[in-house]
Scaffold this motif. Structure first.
Motif, PDB file in Angstrom:
ATOM      1  N   VAL A 189     -29.394  29.805 -13.467  1.00  0.00           N
ATOM      2  CA  VAL A 189     -28.906  30.901 -12.693  1.00  0.00           C
ATOM      3  C   VAL A 189     -27.959  30.197 -11.864  1.00  0.00           C
ATOM      4  O   VAL A 189     -27.178  30.770 -11.402  1.00  0.00           O
ATOM      5  CB  VAL A 189     -29.864  31.253 -12.407  1.00  0.00           C
ATOM      6  CG1 VAL A 189     -28.913  33.368 -11.031  1.00  0.00           C
ATOM      7  CG2 VAL A 189     -30.663  32.587 -13.740  1.00  0.00           C
ATOM      8  N   ARG A 190     -28.560  29.037 -11.126  1.00  0.00           N
ATOM      9  CA  ARG A 190     -28.677  28.606  -9.499  1.00  0.00           C
ATOM     10  C   ARG A 190     -27.164  28.383  -9.068  1.00  0.00           C
ATOM     11  O   ARG A 190     -26.234  27.809  -8.698  1.00  0.00           O
ATOM     12  CB  ARG A 190     -29.257  28.354  -8.953  1.00  0.00           C
ATOM     13  CG  ARG A 190     -29.211  27.616  -7.537  1.00  0.00           C
ATOM     14  CD  ARG A 190     -30.823  26.652  -6.737  1.00  0.00           C
ATOM     15  NE  ARG A 190     -31.725  27.834  -6.902  1.00  0.00           N
ATOM     16  CZ  ARG A 190     -32.641  27.068  -7.985  1.00  0.00           C
ATOM     17  NH1 ARG A 190     -32.420  25.795  -8.471  1.00  0.00           N
ATOM     18  NH2 ARG A 190     -33.654  27.442  -7.569  1.00  0.00           N
ATOM     19  N   ARG A 191     -27.231  27.191 -10.271  1.00  0.00           N
ATOM     20  CA  ARG A 191     -25.816  26.714 -10.691  1.00  0.00           C
ATOM     21  C   ARG A 191     -24.538  27.292 -12.153  1.00  0.00           C
ATOM     22  O   ARG A 191     -24.522  26.325 -12.609  1.00  0.00           O
ATOM     23  CB  ARG A 191     -26.353  24.900 -11.748  1.00  0.00           C
ATOM     24  CG  ARG A 191     -27.961  24.450 -11.209  1.00  0.00           C
ATOM     25  CD  ARG A 191     -28.266  23.110 -11.481  1.00  0.00           C
ATOM     26  NE  ARG A 191     -26.932  22.146 -12.462  1.00  0.00           N
ATOM     27  CZ  ARG A 191     -26.024  21.448 -11.314  1.00  0.00           C
ATOM     28  NH1 ARG A 191     -26.848  20.825 -10.354  1.00  0.00           N
ATOM     29  NH2 ARG A 191     -25.224  20.512 -12.168  1.00  0.00           N
ATOM     30  N   HIS A 192     -24.519  28.412 -11.765  1.00  0.00           N
ATOM     31  CA  HIS A 192     -24.004  29.097 -12.122  1.00  0.00           C
ATOM     32  C   HIS A 192     -22.211  28.154 -12.469  1.00  0.00           C
ATOM     33  O   HIS A 192     -21.367  28.722 -13.212  1.00  0.00           O
ATOM     34  CB  HIS A 192     -23.178  30.571 -11.894  1.00  0.00           C
ATOM     35  CG  HIS A 192     -23.037  31.039 -10.815  1.00  0.00           C
ATOM     36  ND1 HIS A 192     -23.564  30.558  -9.501  1.00  0.00           N
ATOM     37  CD2 HIS A 192     -21.944  31.343 -10.018  1.00  0.00           C
ATOM     38  CE1 HIS A 192     -23.111  30.741  -8.449  1.00  0.00           C
ATOM     39  NE2 HIS A 192     -21.923  31.487  -8.628  1.00  0.00           N
ATOM     40  N   THR A 193     -22.153  27.715 -11.023  1.00  0.00           N
ATOM     41  CA  THR A 193     -20.955  26.703 -10.981  1.00  0.00           C
ATOM     42  C   THR A 193     -20.419  26.354 -11.314  1.00  0.00           C
ATOM     43  O   THR A 193     -19.579  24.855 -11.518  1.00  0.00           O
ATOM     44  CB  THR A 193     -19.622  27.716  -9.770  1.00  0.00           C
ATOM     45  OG1 THR A 193     -20.626  26.915  -8.784  1.00  0.00           O
ATOM     46  CG2 THR A 193     -19.749  28.261  -9.964  1.00  0.00           C
ATOM     47  N   LYS A 240     -24.234  21.989 -16.676  1.00  0.00           N
ATOM     48  CA  LYS A 240     -24.541  20.151 -17.378  1.00  0.00           C
ATOM     49  C   LYS A 240     -24.049  19.997 -18.480  1.00  0.00           C
ATOM     50  O   LYS A 240     -23.945  18.613 -18.391  1.00  0.00           O
ATOM     51  CB  LYS A 240     -25.468  20.362 -16.724  1.00  0.00           C
ATOM     52  CG  LYS A 240     -26.683  19.966 -14.976  1.00  0.00           C
ATOM     53  CD  LYS A 240     -27.473  19.621 -14.548  1.00  0.00           C
ATOM     54  CE  LYS A 240     -28.549  20.653 -15.453  1.00  0.00           C
ATOM     55  NZ  LYS A 240     -29.746  19.984 -14.937  1.00  0.00           N
ATOM     56  N   GLU A 241     -24.100  21.457 -19.194  1.00  0.00           N
ATOM     57  CA  GLU A 241     -24.072  21.075 -20.313  1.00  0.00           C
ATOM     58  C   GLU A 241     -22.271  20.673 -20.622  1.00  0.00           C
ATOM     59  O   GLU A 241     -21.931  21.146 -20.116  1.00  0.00           O
ATOM     60  CB  GLU A 241     -24.533  21.866 -20.866  1.00  0.00           C
ATOM     61  CG  GLU A 241     -26.252  22.656 -21.014  1.00  0.00           C
ATOM     62  CD  GLU A 241     -26.707  23.173 -19.954  1.00  0.00           C
ATOM     63  OE1 GLU A 241     -27.794  22.607 -19.866  1.00  0.00           O
ATOM     64  OE2 GLU A 241     -25.482  23.298 -19.018  1.00  0.00           O
ATOM     65  N   ASP A 242     -22.221  20.074 -22.158  1.00  0.00           N
ATOM     66  CA  ASP A 242     -21.023  20.141 -22.676  1.00  0.00           C
ATOM     67  C   ASP A 242     -20.496  21.335 -23.464  1.00  0.00           C
ATOM     68  O   ASP A 242     -21.194  22.177 -23.792  1.00  0.00           O
ATOM     69  CB  ASP A 242     -20.617  18.980 -23.467  1.00  0.00           C
ATOM     70  CG  ASP A 242     -21.487  17.796 -22.990  1.00  0.00           C
ATOM     71  OD1 ASP A 242     -20.326  17.834 -22.149  1.00  0.00           O
ATOM     72  OD2 ASP A 242     -21.591  16.201 -23.921  1.00  0.00           O
ATOM     73  N   PRO A 293     -31.610  28.568 -20.546  1.00  0.00           N
ATOM     74  CA  PRO A 293     -30.850  28.107 -20.087  1.00  0.00           C
ATOM     75  C   PRO A 293     -30.136  27.610 -20.161  1.00  0.00           C
ATOM     76  O   PRO A 293     -28.274  26.536 -19.888  1.00  0.00           O
ATOM     77  CB  PRO A 293     -31.949  27.368 -19.241  1.00  0.00           C
ATOM     78  CG  PRO A 293     -33.336  28.228 -19.438  1.00  0.00           C
ATOM     79  CD  PRO A 293     -33.114  29.282 -20.514  1.00  0.00           C
ATOM     80  N   THR A 294     -30.261  26.585 -21.123  1.00  0.00           N
ATOM     81  CA  THR A 294     -28.873  25.812 -21.876  1.00  0.00           C
ATOM     82  C   THR A 294     -27.843  26.401 -22.512  1.00  0.00           C
ATOM     83  O   THR A 294     -26.722  26.383 -22.543  1.00  0.00           O
ATOM     84  CB  THR A 294     -29.234  24.947 -22.755  1.00  0.00           C
ATOM     85  OG1 THR A 294     -31.054  23.851 -22.409  1.00  0.00           O
ATOM     86  CG2 THR A 294     -28.697  23.527 -23.784  1.00  0.00           C
ATOM     87  N   GLY A 305     -26.003  27.750 -19.814  1.00  0.00           N
ATOM     88  CA  GLY A 305     -24.637  26.259 -19.168  1.00  0.00           C
ATOM     89  C   GLY A 305     -23.739  25.994 -20.159  1.00  0.00           C
ATOM     90  O   GLY A 305     -22.188  25.951 -19.606  1.00  0.00           O
ATOM     91  N   ARG A 306     -24.154  26.081 -21.792  1.00  0.00           N
ATOM     92  CA  ARG A 306     -23.534  25.781 -22.614  1.00  0.00           C
ATOM     93  C   ARG A 306     -22.172  26.860 -22.970  1.00  0.00           C
ATOM     94  O   ARG A 306     -20.409  26.934 -22.480  1.00  0.00           O
ATOM     95  CB  ARG A 306     -23.784  25.741 -23.936  1.00  0.00           C
ATOM     96  CG  ARG A 306     -23.858  24.567 -24.290  1.00  0.00           C
ATOM     97  CD  ARG A 306     -25.027  24.674 -25.725  1.00  0.00           C
ATOM     98  NE  ARG A 306     -25.644  23.427 -26.413  1.00  0.00           N
ATOM     99  CZ  ARG A 306     -27.084  23.249 -26.768  1.00  0.00           C
ATOM    100  NH1 ARG A 306     -26.862  24.591 -27.829  1.00  0.00           N
ATOM    101  NH2 ARG A 306     -27.587  21.765 -27.111  1.00  0.00           N
ATOM    102  N   ALA A 307     -21.791  28.015 -22.617  1.00  0.00           N
ATOM    103  CA  ALA A 307     -21.219  29.110 -22.199  1.00  0.00           C
ATOM    104  C   ALA A 307     -20.259  28.974 -21.423  1.00  0.00           C
ATOM    105  O   ALA A 307     -19.310  29.688 -21.397  1.00  0.00           O
ATOM    106  CB  ALA A 307     -22.049  30.706 -22.324  1.00  0.00           C
ATOM    107  N   THR A 308     -21.156  28.769 -19.905  1.00  0.00           N
ATOM    108  CA  THR A 308     -20.196  29.063 -18.352  1.00  0.00           C
ATOM    109  C   THR A 308     -19.488  27.393 -19.248  1.00  0.00           C
ATOM    110  O   THR A 308     -18.424  27.727 -18.673  1.00  0.00           O
ATOM    111  CB  THR A 308     -20.936  29.090 -17.465  1.00  0.00           C
ATOM    112  OG1 THR A 308     -22.497  30.101 -17.295  1.00  0.00           O
ATOM    113  CG2 THR A 308     -20.402  29.244 -16.151  1.00  0.00           C
ATOM    114  N   ALA A 309     -20.333  26.588 -19.663  1.00  0.00           N
ATOM    115  CA  ALA A 309     -18.803  25.153 -19.595  1.00  0.00           C
ATOM    116  C   ALA A 309     -17.568  25.858 -20.449  1.00  0.00           C
ATOM    117  O   ALA A 309     -16.271  25.743 -20.054  1.00  0.00           O
ATOM    118  CB  ALA A 309     -19.661  24.328 -20.000  1.00  0.00           C
TER     119      ALA A 309
END
Length: 394
Positions: free
Chosen positions: A87-91, A94-96, A127-128, A131-135
């Protein structure tokens, strides 16, 4: 594990502030007798009472309820930390970027776990998956579907944080959900984010502010909402949130106004069962459940009980365990309020059967168990088992 109840927490907080029961009662709008009964476990600490006592003593409702209720396992702590990091790293995911079909299936699975009240399994994948959806959304630019998936996943994350008693994390998640919804024009996602935002005010006991959020979201959505049936589901869900907030605020007129609008919208849905969309469940069945709960908050438990039998005997089609479990908890509250101790216990058993994780974590389930436990029911094995599950006894 040593655990305290909401009533015990109120007593401790009151005494450490050198406040008498009479002083707390005056500040919270409660009688001295009522304060005494909630402190000794003879009456449940309802959401409205918790909010009033929290305001009177300048603490959070989470502190009143003693959330979280149980010691965290190392695995659960690590999972929560991983969610906080995501949540903190929303922008900065790290995921592909995954295969689109795989991502869509995983997002659907997350929504299913939320609806089934499988919070720990959902916490494991979030969490993962976030990250994937945001990427994917960053790679897709302003694609409404991609950002809608991110917003929906934050909605799932909010449910986890809320149920696990992490209000600060829940607040941060809502801000991320709003951020995702604003990345593109997606009125459904924005309304769903507002639904959760109002939920943070509801959890904190700030019912008037929550109603303001709901009313503003309704006006905004009506100006540019989606097409049917999504329009009815999203708008109806906002009105149901308004029902909860208004009834806990003891505003019977506003409660009825939101209920009337919700009924009208539910009647427009073509299907005969409730619909789940953007983690919002809406239809005639869920509207009835909210009406029953409103009767309890407005201190009309007899009316809630009169609605209960047909709803418990044959739950409305389309409602998931998270909603059916809540129905049984609300009925337990109503039956306890009218003195039907056996009926309250039976309803609790039904809640634990259909939604065990939610029942273990829900504040009002815990409060009804606590009152039954105190009322000379300690010799009942099944009640003892429920008390252990909610952390009231070893």
């Amino acid at each position: 594990m040593e655990s305290t109840s909401a009533g015990e927490n109120i007593a401790v907080l009151r005494k450490t502030r050198d406040i008498s029961q009479a002083q707390l009662g005056r500040a919270a709008g409660l009688s001295v007798s009522y304060v005494s009964k909630i402190e000794t476990g003879l009456r449940p600490v309802t959401p409205a009472v918790a909010a009033a006592c929290a305001k009177a003593m300048n603490v959070t409702t989470a502190r009143i309820y003693g959330q979280p209720y149980r010691d965290r396992s190392q695995t659960e702590v690590e999972r929560l930390d991983a969610l906080r990091t995501a949540v903190r790293r929303h922008t900065l995911p790290k995921e592909d970027v995954p295969d689109p079909k795989t991502l869509a299936a995983d997002v659907k699975r997350a929504a299913h776990l939320r609806a089934e009240a499988e919070y720990l399994e959902l916490l494991d994948i979030l969490p993962t998956l976030l990250g994937r959806a945001t990427a994917t959304a960053f790679a897709a630019g302003g694609d409404a579907v991609a950002w809608g998936q991110v917003a929906d996943l934050y909605g799932c994350a909010y449910a986890v944080a809320h149920r696990l008693g992490e209000p600060d994390l829940a607040d941060m998640i809502v801000s991320r959900q709003q951020w995702a919804a604003h990345q593109t024009w997606n009125p459904d996602a924005e309304a769903a984010a507002s639904w959760n935002e109002a939920g943070t005010y509801q959890s904190a006991g700030h019912y008037d502010d929550g109603l303001t959020i709901v009313d503003r979201a309704i006006v905004q959505y009506e100006r540019g909402g989606g097409s049917e049936p999504s329009h009815a589901v999203v708008l109806g869900s906002l009105h149901l949130r308004g029902v909860v907030l208004a009834s806990r605020h003891k505003d019977a007129a506003a409660t009825e106004a939101h209920l009337t609008r919700a009924r009208d919208l539910a009647a427009k849905l073509p299907q005969k069962k409730d619909t789940l969309l953007h983690n919002l469940t809406f239809g005639t069945g869920n509207t009835a459940l909210y009406e029953l709960a409103a009767h309890i908050e407005l201190e009309r438990p007899d009316q809630a009980v009169s609605m209960a039998t047909p709803l418990q005997k044959k739950p409305p089609a389309g409602l998931k365990p998270s909603r059916i479990g809540r129905l049984h908890i609300d009925v337990a509250r109503a039956r306890l309020a009218i003195g039907d101790v056996a009926g309250a216990e039976d309803s609790l058993k039904a809640a634990f059967k259909v939604a065990p994780e939610m029942s273990e974590l829900h504040p009002m389930c815990r409060e009804v168990v606590r009152v039954l436990f105190v009322m000379h029911q300690r010799t009942r094995p099944e009640l003892m088992a429920m008390a252990r599950r909610v952390g009231l006894t070893d």
